[in-house]
Write a protein that holds these residues in place. Sequence first.
Motif, mmCIF file in Angstrom:
data_model
loop_
_atom_site.group_PDB
_atom_site.id
_atom_site.type_symbol
_atom_site.label_atom_id
_atom_site.label_comp_id
_atom_site.label_asym_id
_atom_site.label_seq_id
_atom_site.Cartn_x
_atom_site.Cartn_y
_atom_site.Cartn_z
ATOM 1 N N SER A 81 5.705 1.429 -12.675
ATOM 2 C CA SER A 81 5.152 2.760 -12.475
ATOM 3 C C SER A 81 3.673 2.765 -12.842
ATOM 4 O O SER A 81 3.290 2.314 -13.932
ATOM 5 C CB SER A 81 5.908 3.786 -13.324
ATOM 6 O OG SER A 81 5.250 5.040 -13.304
ATOM 7 N N LEU A 82 2.838 3.260 -11.950
ATOM 8 C CA LEU A 82 1.407 3.328 -12.233
ATOM 9 C C LEU A 82 1.083 4.437 -13.234
ATOM 10 O O LEU A 82 -0.001 4.437 -13.814
ATOM 11 C CB LEU A 82 0.628 3.559 -10.929
ATOM 12 C CG LEU A 82 0.650 2.402 -9.920
ATOM 13 C CD1 LEU A 82 -0.097 2.795 -8.650
ATOM 14 C CD2 LEU A 82 0.052 1.142 -10.522
ATOM 15 N N GLU A 83 2.014 5.357 -13.440
ATOM 16 C CA GLU A 83 1.794 6.434 -14.400
ATOM 17 C C GLU A 83 2.132 5.998 -15.826
ATOM 18 O O GLU A 83 1.353 6.193 -16.749
ATOM 19 C CB GLU A 83 2.617 7.655 -14.000
ATOM 20 C CG GLU A 83 2.181 8.280 -12.689
ATOM 21 C CD GLU A 83 3.042 9.472 -12.318
ATOM 22 O OE1 GLU A 83 4.059 9.711 -13.013
ATOM 23 O OE2 GLU A 83 2.698 10.179 -11.345
ATOM 24 N N SER A 84 3.314 5.401 -15.994
ATOM 25 C CA SER A 84 3.743 5.003 -17.334
ATOM 26 C C SER A 84 3.441 3.546 -17.650
ATOM 27 O O SER A 84 3.547 3.139 -18.809
ATOM 28 C CB SER A 84 5.245 5.236 -17.486
ATOM 29 O OG SER A 84 5.971 4.393 -16.601
ATOM 30 N N ILE A 120 17.015 7.261 -6.908
ATOM 31 C CA ILE A 120 16.950 5.894 -7.404
ATOM 32 C C ILE A 120 16.937 4.903 -6.252
ATOM 33 O O ILE A 120 16.429 3.794 -6.360
ATOM 34 C CB ILE A 120 18.130 5.617 -8.363
ATOM 35 C CG1 ILE A 120 17.875 4.345 -9.181
ATOM 36 C CG2 ILE A 120 19.449 5.514 -7.604
ATOM 37 C CD1 ILE A 120 18.863 4.162 -10.312
ATOM 38 N N PHE A 121 17.480 5.319 -5.092
ATOM 39 C CA PHE A 121 17.502 4.440 -3.933
ATOM 40 C C PHE A 121 16.160 4.409 -3.211
ATOM 41 O O PHE A 121 15.926 3.543 -2.389
ATOM 42 C CB PHE A 121 18.612 4.875 -2.972
ATOM 43 C CG PHE A 121 19.984 4.755 -3.551
ATOM 44 C CD1 PHE A 121 20.505 3.514 -3.861
ATOM 45 C CD2 PHE A 121 20.747 5.873 -3.812
ATOM 46 C CE1 PHE A 121 21.765 3.393 -4.404
ATOM 47 C CE2 PHE A 121 22.002 5.756 -4.354
ATOM 48 C CZ PHE A 121 22.522 4.510 -4.654
ATOM 49 N N GLY A 122 15.267 5.364 -3.492
ATOM 50 C CA GLY A 122 13.931 5.306 -2.922
ATOM 51 C C GLY A 122 13.190 4.083 -3.399
ATOM 52 O O GLY A 122 12.533 3.386 -2.627
ATOM 53 N N LEU A 123 13.308 3.791 -4.689
ATOM 54 C CA LEU A 123 12.697 2.590 -5.247
ATOM 55 C C LEU A 123 13.350 1.340 -4.673
ATOM 56 O O LEU A 123 12.682 0.345 -4.398
ATOM 57 C CB LEU A 123 12.828 2.603 -6.772
ATOM 58 C CG LEU A 123 12.374 1.340 -7.507
ATOM 59 C CD1 LEU A 123 10.909 1.048 -7.229
ATOM 60 C CD2 LEU A 123 12.619 1.477 -8.997
ATOM 61 N N GLY A 124 14.680 1.390 -4.504
ATOM 62 C CA GLY A 124 15.374 0.242 -3.929
ATOM 63 C C GLY A 124 14.865 -0.113 -2.550
ATOM 64 O O GLY A 124 14.806 -1.292 -2.184
ATOM 65 N N LEU A 125 14.459 0.889 -1.765
ATOM 66 C CA LEU A 125 13.926 0.629 -0.431
ATOM 67 C C LEU A 125 12.594 -0.100 -0.505
ATOM 68 O O LEU A 125 12.340 -1.019 0.269
ATOM 69 C CB LEU A 125 13.770 1.947 0.326
ATOM 70 C CG LEU A 125 13.256 1.833 1.760
ATOM 71 C CD1 LEU A 125 14.213 1.029 2.624
ATOM 72 C CD2 LEU A 125 13.043 3.219 2.367
ATOM 73 N N PHE A 126 11.732 0.274 -1.450
ATOM 74 C CA PHE A 126 10.435 -0.397 -1.599
ATOM 75 C C PHE A 126 10.614 -1.849 -2.028
ATOM 76 O O PHE A 126 9.999 -2.758 -1.477
ATOM 77 C CB PHE A 126 9.565 0.355 -2.608
ATOM 78 C CG PHE A 126 8.924 1.591 -2.055
ATOM 79 C CD1 PHE A 126 7.740 1.523 -1.345
ATOM 80 C CD2 PHE A 126 9.512 2.833 -2.227
ATOM 81 C CE1 PHE A 126 7.139 2.659 -0.820
ATOM 82 C CE2 PHE A 126 8.931 3.979 -1.710
ATOM 83 C CZ PHE A 126 7.750 3.892 -1.010
ATOM 84 N N LEU A 146 3.457 3.289 -7.336
ATOM 85 C CA LEU A 146 4.332 2.156 -7.614
ATOM 86 C C LEU A 146 3.573 0.857 -7.385
ATOM 87 O O LEU A 146 2.977 0.648 -6.326
ATOM 88 C CB LEU A 146 5.549 2.219 -6.689
ATOM 89 C CG LEU A 146 6.754 1.358 -7.030
ATOM 90 C CD1 LEU A 146 7.358 1.768 -8.366
ATOM 91 C CD2 LEU A 146 7.794 1.461 -5.929
ATOM 92 N N HIS A 147 3.564 0.001 -8.408
ATOM 93 C CA HIS A 147 2.921 -1.308 -8.299
ATOM 94 C C HIS A 147 4.007 -2.343 -8.040
ATOM 95 O O HIS A 147 4.864 -2.591 -8.893
ATOM 96 C CB HIS A 147 2.162 -1.633 -9.591
ATOM 97 C CG HIS A 147 1.542 -3.003 -9.591
ATOM 98 N ND1 HIS A 147 0.282 -3.251 -9.096
ATOM 99 C CD2 HIS A 147 2.026 -4.191 -10.041
ATOM 100 C CE1 HIS A 147 0.003 -4.544 -9.251
ATOM 101 N NE2 HIS A 147 1.050 -5.129 -9.810
ATOM 102 N N ALA A 169 0.830 -1.210 0.000
ATOM 103 C CA ALA A 169 0.000 0.000 0.000
ATOM 104 C C ALA A 169 0.864 1.260 0.000
ATOM 105 O O ALA A 169 0.531 2.250 -0.649
ATOM 106 C CB ALA A 169 -0.928 -0.011 1.215
ATOM 107 N N ALA A 170 2.000 1.222 0.714
ATOM 108 C CA ALA A 170 2.911 2.358 0.718
ATOM 109 C C ALA A 170 3.504 2.581 -0.670
ATOM 110 O O ALA A 170 3.718 3.717 -1.098
ATOM 111 C CB ALA A 170 4.022 2.141 1.745
#
Length: 234
Positions: free
Chosen positions: A84-87, A125-131, A67-68, A60-61
């Motif tokens: 990406s839920l946008e692209s 780019i590391f924000g995505l890595g955390l998810f 982000l899916h 959910a976060a």
Amino acid sequence: MEFTITIPRIPQNFSPIHRTLTKIHASSSSKYPNSQLPLPSKSLITPRGENIPTMSEILAAGEAQNLHLRLQTLGPFFRITAKSLESQREVGKAEGLVRVWLRGRILHLDSIRLNRESLGIEKSIFGLGLFIGAVAIRYGYDCGCKTAELLAINDSDLYHSKLVRFYTRIGFKTMYEVSGSKLRDFGDMLVWGGIGTRMDAHIEALLLKWCKRFKSPPSSNPQNSHSLVQTNPH
């Protein structure tokens, strides 16, 4: 001038320590007949499991960041993809496996691949890595793993130093360097396909460290997030 101090005689059968302990024991037993000392209030004890983000909360976060996140498993192997839920394009992927070792089950993170589109997610780019890493770590926790292991690949000095700082910040600790100069390095190079920094982390400690980032507010109740997790892809 002289001062005289009179010291009273203590009876031989007098034991102040014994009397004090007897008094404490009697007082405790009178209030709590089934135990000598009162137990701590249950309201003061917070189970650690309640502070650990669930898989639903992590997914959910991710959706809150457009982000899916999708987890696929096949036997001990797993794959996590981020879209990406946008692209509607894939922006990252992670692969690994759960292996059994002498210390118990270990979450082996084989690779994490991110592309430039992920720069728009939390400006790093590391924000995505955390998810992606959170999904992997939670999956390892659900599988009974205690430790997560990875290799921060050293493709370039600049990027490698950023990787090590990132993994250190989220809770991983450096174990040793894999440079190819030692005999034991060849095993790591064969497994991960390169040189770099071997790092380990305690899985439960990671989830507790990340709880504020992924834990839902008390009023929220994400639903149907488990539909994003699939098993045995074909």
